[in-house]
Enzyme design. Structure first.
Site, PDB file in Angstrom:
ATOM      1  CB  THR A 137      -0.912   0.001   1.251  1.00 38.29           C
ATOM      2  OG1 THR A 137      -1.411   1.307   1.468  1.00 38.29           O
ATOM      3  CG2 THR A 137      -0.164  -0.396   2.514  1.00 38.29           C
ATOM      4  CG  ASP A 138      -1.066   4.990  -1.042  1.00 31.31           C
ATOM      5  OD1 ASP A 138      -1.616   4.378  -0.106  1.00 31.31           O
ATOM      6  OD2 ASP A 138      -1.648   5.872  -1.707  1.00 31.31           O
ATOM      7  CD  GLU A 139      -3.302   3.356   4.287  1.00 33.23           C
ATOM      8  OE1 GLU A 139      -3.170   3.390   5.499  1.00 33.23           O
ATOM      9  OE2 GLU A 139      -4.363   3.051   3.723  1.00 33.23           O
ATOM     10  CE1 TYR A 162      -3.308  -2.674   5.819  1.00 33.10           C
ATOM     11  CE2 TYR A 162      -3.203  -0.333   5.286  1.00 33.10           C
ATOM     12  CZ  TYR A 162      -3.280  -1.661   4.877  1.00 33.10           C
ATOM     13  OH  TYR A 162      -3.334  -1.966   3.531  1.00 33.10           O
ATOM     14  CE  LYS A 166      -0.066  -4.673   3.081  1.00 31.47           C
ATOM     15  NZ  LYS A 166      -0.413  -6.048   2.631  1.00 31.47           N
TER      16      LYS A 166
HETATM   17  N1  LIG Z   1      -8.194  -1.888  -0.319  1.00 28.23           N
HETATM   18  C1  LIG Z   1      -7.279  -1.012  -0.671  1.00 28.23           C
HETATM   19  O1  LIG Z   1      -7.601   0.140  -1.008  1.00 28.23           O
HETATM   20  C2  LIG Z   1      -5.822  -1.390  -0.672  1.00 28.23           C
HETATM   21  C3  LIG Z   1      -4.896  -0.468  -1.183  1.00 28.23           C
HETATM   22  C4  LIG Z   1      -3.553  -0.848  -1.228  1.00 28.23           C
HETATM   23  C5  LIG Z   1      -3.159  -2.090  -0.796  1.00 28.23           C
HETATM   24  N2  LIG Z   1      -4.074  -2.960  -0.302  1.00 28.23           N
HETATM   25  C6  LIG Z   1      -3.605  -4.287   0.124  1.00 28.23           C
HETATM   26  O2  LIG Z   1      -4.225  -5.234  -0.732  1.00 28.23           O
HETATM   27  C7  LIG Z   1      -4.467  -6.448  -0.033  1.00 28.23           C
HETATM   28  C8  LIG Z   1      -5.922  -6.805  -0.117  1.00 28.23           C
HETATM   29  O3  LIG Z   1      -6.700  -5.734   0.422  1.00 28.23           O
HETATM   30  P1  LIG Z   1      -8.280  -5.821   0.456  1.00 28.23           P
HETATM   31  O4  LIG Z   1      -8.799  -4.448   0.494  1.00 28.23           O
HETATM   32  O5  LIG Z   1      -8.767  -6.761  -0.565  1.00 28.23           O
HETATM   33  O6  LIG Z   1      -8.484  -6.466   1.909  1.00 28.23           O
HETATM   34  P2  LIG Z   1      -9.719  -7.241   2.506  1.00 28.23           P
HETATM   35  O7  LIG Z   1      -9.693  -6.932   3.950  1.00 28.23           O
HETATM   36  O8  LIG Z   1     -10.950  -6.981   1.729  1.00 28.23           O
HETATM   37  O9  LIG Z   1      -9.326  -8.782   2.286  1.00 28.23           O
HETATM   38  C9  LIG Z   1      -8.297  -9.411   2.966  1.00 28.23           C
HETATM   39  C10 LIG Z   1      -8.481 -10.919   2.829  1.00 28.23           C
HETATM   40  O10 LIG Z   1      -7.395 -11.556   3.519  1.00 28.23           O
HETATM   41  C11 LIG Z   1      -7.930 -12.619   4.298  1.00 28.23           C
HETATM   42  N3  LIG Z   1      -7.020 -12.839   5.427  1.00 28.23           N
HETATM   43  C12 LIG Z   1      -6.730 -11.983   6.439  1.00 28.23           C
HETATM   44  N4  LIG Z   1      -5.844 -12.544   7.281  1.00 28.23           N
HETATM   45  C13 LIG Z   1      -5.552 -13.770   6.793  1.00 28.23           C
HETATM   46  C14 LIG Z   1      -4.715 -14.823   7.213  1.00 28.23           C
HETATM   47  N5  LIG Z   1      -3.996 -14.729   8.329  1.00 28.23           N
HETATM   48  N6  LIG Z   1      -4.653 -15.943   6.460  1.00 28.23           N
HETATM   49  C15 LIG Z   1      -5.395 -16.070   5.333  1.00 28.23           C
HETATM   50  N7  LIG Z   1      -6.221 -15.108   4.898  1.00 28.23           N
HETATM   51  C16 LIG Z   1      -6.307 -13.970   5.611  1.00 28.23           C
HETATM   52  C17 LIG Z   1      -9.311 -12.162   4.714  1.00 28.23           C
HETATM   53  O11 LIG Z   1     -10.147 -13.237   5.083  1.00 28.23           O
HETATM   54  C18 LIG Z   1      -9.775 -11.430   3.454  1.00 28.23           C
HETATM   55  O12 LIG Z   1     -10.401 -12.314   2.569  1.00 28.23           O
HETATM   56  C19 LIG Z   1      -3.983  -6.203   1.404  1.00 28.23           C
HETATM   57  O13 LIG Z   1      -2.696  -6.741   1.519  1.00 28.23           O
HETATM   58  C20 LIG Z   1      -3.964  -4.687   1.529  1.00 28.23           C
HETATM   59  O14 LIG Z   1      -2.998  -4.291   2.455  1.00 28.23           O
HETATM   60  C21 LIG Z   1      -5.410  -2.637  -0.227  1.00 28.23           C
END
Ligand SMILES: NC(=O)c1ccc[n+]([C@@H]2O[C@H](COP(=O)([O-])OP(=O)(O)OC[C@H]3O[C@@H](n4cnc5c(N)ncnc54)[C@H](O)[C@@H]3O)[C@@H](O)[C@H]2O)c1
Length: 346
Positions: A137-139, A162, A166
């Site tokens: 993430t950009d965070e 968070y 990351k």
């Molecule tokens: N949503 C955003 O805007 C955004 C932006 C940048 C990066 N990201 C990154 O992208 C990735 C996905 O984000 P998202 O928004 O889809 O998140 P989300 O919370 O919707 O989904 C996360 C998934 O991971 C699973 N999970 C969590 N802990 C787990 C574990 N210990 N073992 C197995 N599964 C596990 C959850 O059940 C869920 O299905 C993350 O790594 C997040 O940091 C998200």
């Protein structure tokens, strides 16, 4: 026996971005086998994967990426040629209330995957060929004032549990690249929007609260800025980076689309005013905007994120294609439709 050339382990594929990615990827590459390991936390939903769940080359494993016994077993049973690690606790507010799960899943989970991959790929002499793609993430870069953008060279300066978890995961992934020569790539994306996002996140919360006639909470003065990216544009970027990104490189992914939270709330409400006209009348309000309420600011709230994605554009030819106004409308329409199906109120 196995005619499929590649078996890719996707983690967290029942979440927002992971499920959009799997659906996109399996359509584009019907000859890949996909293993999806997901713990199905509050954020993971099996329903997000109905389009692929019956495909012969899709396998779901209900499990935790911190479970090294299970993860090692997956490597023994399948010839895993690549990993894309989406699995994470992803909600900043939850990390402020209780950071422990973030350390577990985001740091320990990534380390467990790295170790299992390193052992298996090293044994097979494939350490530098097979790919570990860490979704980030950009965070991790911290917070910006009104000027400047994050580049891949911006030092990490995470401000909440968070983003710190990351950033830690990224550092571990980088260290496996340097120490063992593992083929690691990291992509750091800005805020995503689109279908299948968990209801606790900003845009789904605005929609569900509005339709329920509840106040729409916006932190502080509402002027915190995020760079919004349509989830499918992110999926296309991940596809390119996974296949063609340079080893040990980081690529930023962003929509060049900065909006304040209050702008997002107002725009979503305007779309709802049109799409959920009868609901608005039933609630006796002139506009869903009337429900917007400013609340006490989030602790340590990062002011502004903005991403320079020119490396990804110049090296791999990626550009976001979704127009924000259209993408947001499509997103809101999807949530409203779902709401209408599950609600007795129209
Ligand atoms: N949503 C955003 O805007 C955004 C932006 C940048 C990066 N990201 C990154 O992208 C990735 C996905 O984000 P998202 O928004 O889809 O998140 P989300 O919370 O919707 O989904 C996360 C998934 O991971 C699973 N999970 C969590 N802990 C787990 C574990 N210990 N073992 C197995 N599964 C596990 C959850 O059940 C869920 O299905 C993350 O790594 C997040 O940091 C998200």
């Amino acid at each position: 026996m196995n005619k499929l050339k590649h078996t890719i382990l996707i983690t967290g594929g029942a979440g927002f971005i992971g499920s959009n990615f799997i659906t996109y990827f399996m359509k584009k590459y019907p000859n890949r086998r996909i293993l999806n390991i997901d713990k199905l936390t509050y954020a993971g939903k099996a329903d997000n994967l109905t389009e692929v769940e019956n495909l012969e080359n899709y396998h779901f494993i209900h499990g935790d990426i911190t479970d090294s016994k299970l993860v090692n077993q997956l490597f023994r049973e399948h010839d895993i040629t690549g990993i894309i690690n989406f699995a994470a606790e992803s909600h900043v507010d939850r990390s402020i209330n209780d950071a422990k799960a973030f350390g577990q899943s985001n740091i320990l989970g990534t380390l467990t995957l790295l170790q299992a991959a390193q052992l298996d790929w090293d044994k097979k002499g494939e350490l530098s060929n097979r790919r570990f793609h860490q979704i980030s993430t950009d965070e991790v870069y911290g917070s910006l004032d009104s000027e400047g953008v994050f580049s891949e060279e911006t030092p990490y300066d995470p401000r909440n549990p968070y983003s710190a978890s990351k950033a830690s995961a990224n550092l571990l992934a980088k260290s496996f690249g340097y120490t063992y020569g593992m083929n690691v790539v990291i992509s750091s994306s800005s805020n995503n929007y689109g279908p299948k996002q968990n209801e606790e996140k900003l845009i789904p919360t605005i929609i569900s609260n509005a339709l329920a006639g509840k106040s729409i909470p916006i932190y502080g003065d509402g002027k915190n800025i995020r760079d919004w990216l349509y989830v499918m544009d992110h999926c296309k970027a991940i596809d390119l980076i996974f296949h063609y990104g340079q080893t040990q490189a980081t690529y930023n992914v962003g929509g060049s689309n900065e909006k304040t939270n209050i702008e997002i709330a107002a725009q979503v409400c305007e779309i709802l005013d049109e799409l959920a006209f009868s609901r608005r009348s039933a609630l006796s309000i002139d506009s869903f905007k009337d429900l917007i309420t400013f609340t006490e600011d989030r602790k340590g709230h990062d002011r502004r994120y903005a991403v320079d994605a020119s490396k990804l554009t110049n090296e791999l030819g990626w550009k976001p294609t979704e127009d924000f106004t259209e993408g947001l409308r499509k997103t809101v329409e999807g949530y409203v439709q779902k709401w209408k199906q599950t609600s007795l109120i129209h």
